[in-house]
Design a protein around this motif. Sequence first.
Motif, short mmCIF file in Angstrom:
data_model
loop_
_atom_site.label_atom_id
_atom_site.label_comp_id
_atom_site.label_asym_id
_atom_site.label_seq_id
_atom_site.Cartn_x
_atom_site.Cartn_y
_atom_site.Cartn_z
N TRP A 127 -1.21 -0.08 6.28
CA TRP A 127 -0.65 1.15 6.86
C TRP A 127 -1.30 1.54 8.27
O TRP A 127 -0.70 1.99 8.81
CB TRP A 127 -0.75 2.30 5.75
N CYS B 4 4.23 -0.91 3.64
CA CYS B 4 3.52 0.19 3.23
C CYS B 4 4.44 1.28 3.02
O CYS B 4 5.18 1.54 4.18
CB CYS B 4 2.27 0.35 4.10
N GLU C 88 -3.04 0.30 -3.93
CA GLU C 88 -2.47 -1.11 -3.55
C GLU C 88 -1.34 -1.50 -4.62
O GLU C 88 -1.57 -1.17 -5.79
CB GLU C 88 -3.51 -1.99 -3.30
N GLN D 261 0.85 -1.34 0.04
CA GLN D 261 0.00 -0.12 0.04
C GLN D 261 0.80 1.15 -0.14
O GLN D 261 2.10 1.27 0.49
CB GLN D 261 -0.83 0.05 1.27
#
Length: 413
Positions: free
Chosen positions: A388, A78, A42, A19
């Motif tokens: 995240w 992330c 994503e 992400q």
Amino acid sequence: MSDPEPASVSRLLIRDLEQLATPAGRDAPLRREALDTVELLEDAFLLCENGRIAATGRMRDLPSLPGEVEEIDGSGRCAIPGLVDCHTHACFGGDRVGEFALRAGGASYEELHAAGGGILSTVRATRAAGEEELRAAVRRHREWMLRAGTTTFESKSGYGLDRETELTSLRAIAAEGGIPTWLGAHAVPPEFSDGDAYLDFLLADVLPEAARLAEAADVFVEEGAFEPDQASRYLEACRAAGLALRMHADQFTERGAVPLAVELDARSADHLEATGPEGIAALAASEVVAVLLPVSALFLGRPTPPGRALVDAGAAVALATDFNPGSSFCESLPIVCTLACTQLHLSPEEALSACTVNAAHVLGRADRIGRVAPGFAADLVLLDTSDWRYLAYHLGGDLVATVIRRGEVVFTR
Ligand code: NIG
Ligand code: FE
């Protein structure tokens, strides 16, 4: 004549990110729904060029990149913007671990302060340290912050309270990469009999040089520190000297700091643990950012600031650590995010916006840092998670895998 050599471009590609999460848009400060909106990509890539973000997108849209490109494998990770700590006191000598133990045994922060301990004990240790020692202290604290994902930090002076140590502190903060705020009006030092006489000295003897070194001025409005009329005199003079205005407001008692911050159009009013409904409404209707410091409330066992009520009323809210040796010995914005969600009832999205975009706004830098968007500084944190929101969820978790500042990896584990 041959064409000049093309200037060399340094490129860094982070690929296969689970992400990429960033506050959306370009506006600052964010309020209401905008504060609660995080854009999510994503299976993402992120390209940095010469220290700035050049492009972001889905892996399937990654263009071919001829030439030299350094690559980081983002799988399982992330990316979020580098965190921005807009309120710290990172320049001090000594520590207050003895006082911490006394407080654990029941002594209150205010009692210790009134007995000449607290801030004034750090003032003694800071005056005794030389410029090199203060620089080393800021450097050490900066490294702690970096490992927790902070790529931009502000730090106040305020533990010198004499001309030489205040100015040395501001120089040390700037030399170690911090954004200096002059907190000359933090406490009245023992060599002055009252606050007015101390302010006379500050404005005549310290302000002219402090205004050259600092970006903002701050004052502690509190019983036993400075009253609003004194804060007003100090801040007006600081503004006339070109400084932005900040305020330690309503930490223990509500005594007119918020109306003053609004009247003076200060950048921020910070703390707000004691702020009631009128103060919340006044902040929401103003441009003043409410900087919330939930670790400080936790560390002192005090009531938390009214975070949810401020956000719901439409205030612009930022989050910071208040890192200092007495009331908040904690450099971690991820921990601040956890407390923002669990104690102040902010969402993870609101917490992220508050310690990136809105904190950058408090520091006058929202056009450059605090977002992952083309043109912004390539200041990034890679979290070792596929969602995240673990940033706030994993209390005290060892999540920060890599920190990138201006396109360079400055920490990795
Ligand atoms: O923001 N409240 C005033 N100043 C700092 C604490 C400083 C100290 O205890 O050394 C604060 O909490
Ligand atoms: Fe503070």
